[in-house]
Design an enzyme around this catalytic site. Sequence first.
Site, mmCIF file in Angstrom:
data_model
loop_
_atom_site.group_PDB
_atom_site.id
_atom_site.type_symbol
_atom_site.label_atom_id
_atom_site.label_comp_id
_atom_site.label_asym_id
_atom_site.label_seq_id
_atom_site.Cartn_x
_atom_site.Cartn_y
_atom_site.Cartn_z
ATOM 1 N N VAL A 44 33.943 -2.545 -16.001
ATOM 2 C CA VAL A 44 34.460 -1.201 -15.729
ATOM 3 C C VAL A 44 35.517 -1.195 -14.635
ATOM 4 O O VAL A 44 36.240 -0.212 -14.482
ATOM 5 C CB VAL A 44 33.324 -0.221 -15.346
ATOM 6 C CG1 VAL A 44 32.376 -0.019 -16.511
ATOM 7 C CG2 VAL A 44 32.565 -0.706 -14.114
ATOM 8 N N GLY A 45 35.628 -2.279 -13.870
ATOM 9 C CA GLY A 45 36.622 -2.277 -12.804
ATOM 10 C C GLY A 45 36.778 -3.637 -12.172
ATOM 11 O O GLY A 45 35.859 -4.448 -12.167
ATOM 12 N N GLY B 263 38.530 -5.476 -8.635
ATOM 13 C CA GLY B 263 39.198 -5.330 -7.354
ATOM 14 C C GLY B 263 39.566 -6.681 -6.791
ATOM 15 O O GLY B 263 39.339 -7.719 -7.416
ATOM 16 N N ALA B 264 40.133 -6.659 -5.591
ATOM 17 C CA ALA B 264 40.567 -7.908 -4.972
ATOM 18 C C ALA B 264 39.392 -8.805 -4.623
ATOM 19 O O ALA B 264 39.519 -10.025 -4.586
ATOM 20 C CB ALA B 264 41.380 -7.597 -3.712
ATOM 21 N N LYS C 193 28.172 -5.028 -9.059
ATOM 22 C CA LYS C 193 29.401 -5.549 -8.461
ATOM 23 C C LYS C 193 29.187 -6.989 -8.023
ATOM 24 O O LYS C 193 28.318 -7.280 -7.201
ATOM 25 C CB LYS C 193 29.813 -4.699 -7.259
ATOM 26 C CG LYS C 193 31.052 -5.208 -6.523
ATOM 27 C CD LYS C 193 31.357 -4.319 -5.319
ATOM 28 C CE LYS C 193 32.551 -4.827 -4.533
ATOM 29 N NZ LYS C 193 32.835 -3.979 -3.354
ATOM 30 N N ASP D 129 39.897 2.966 4.199
ATOM 31 C CA ASP D 129 40.532 2.705 2.896
ATOM 32 C C ASP D 129 40.222 3.822 1.906
ATOM 33 O O ASP D 129 39.982 3.561 0.732
ATOM 34 C CB ASP D 129 40.067 1.356 2.351
ATOM 35 C CG ASP D 129 40.956 0.853 1.205
ATOM 36 O OD1 ASP D 129 42.142 1.241 1.170
ATOM 37 O OD2 ASP D 129 40.468 0.097 0.355
#
Length: 385
Positions: A29-30, A32-33, A52, A144
């Site tokens: 679903v996603g 990131g870095a 995650k 952030d």
Amino acid sequence: MSSDGEFTRTQIFGTVFEITNRYTDLNPVGMGAFGLVCSAVDKLTGQNVAVKKIMKPFSTSVLAKRTYRELKLLKHLKHENLITLDDIFLSPLEDIYFVNELQGTDLHRLLTSRPLEKQFIQYFTYQILRGLKYIHSAGVIHRDLKPSNILINENCDLKICDFGLARIQDPQMTGYVSTRYYRAPEIMLTWQKYDTEVDLWSVGCILAEMIEGKPLFPGKDHVHQFSIITELLGSPPPDVIDTICSENTLRFVQSLPHRDPIPFNERFAQCTHVEPEAIDLLAKMLIFDPKKRISAASALTHPYMEPYHDPTDEPICETKFDWSFNDADLPVDTWRVMMYSEILDFHQIGGVGEEAGQSVTQEEIAHIQQDGIQAPQQPQEQQVE
């Protein structure tokens, strides 16, 4: 896919996901870095969750410290408008996995799909501020905040996520940290001196984006970013310029042509779909001088928030977050031992036993309790078997 005891190994986007058998039906679903996020089904509860994977958390001491910081923050910060940690486990390949409740979407995806109606803009802003009040009361700055870090479910319940860059409230801070569009000018101007007000600037940028449907300050680089900020706010006042530490930055700011500010009610005159109070709150967030910027607690009492504001239901954190580890420069193996300890502590505090689908195995516990924890110096190669 292969199974090894309590863990199932799957390859997603070329990345090995090695998770406990408690979680099934993985779907990306996603990305990131620092990690890949997959949706999954928790067989124990039947709920949809987000898993995650922290990429190579022990590859460097910097990444190990960052992961440790995020874990400590997730354990400490417990609030309805913040993502909560439901489970954490360490895989045989020494990757770390955080498990949270799955949210339907994030604000970035929502904004790219359709314009928001005014009641949603108002409600989302309230929830962001409610969560920020709690975060700041714990002595934490998010650093952030951006639409992709604002998660929203089908009931419009909102949760702030991604505390990997969060930092102590400290007058001496480190440089560029947040996505450029939402970055407060004091970060660009001074790099080292900022406080909780940087988050309120980000909220102002997010509120403006919800109102207009596009980023307010879409800078191509930090020079352009600062320039377009001055187009709206005018040239920074002398007391702000006096805080600039870098001589190069000072010369750059002084080289800019003088600009007068544009009144917010003029700049947003076409935004008749939102209340004038929304523009007034926006003007109180987007101020050059952070000392004059409205706080999260004060913003909750602003007339724009009146339909939702409830002083009896906007809690603060009872204890300040312990940042004693944050200045430590430790080797990877030490961070690894500390991480193991935090994972074990999480499961003990949560009362998660074997009957409840324990994620930390007895072998891991024995490993954690060994003197010195003889962990490998380099992470093992992640190969699908």
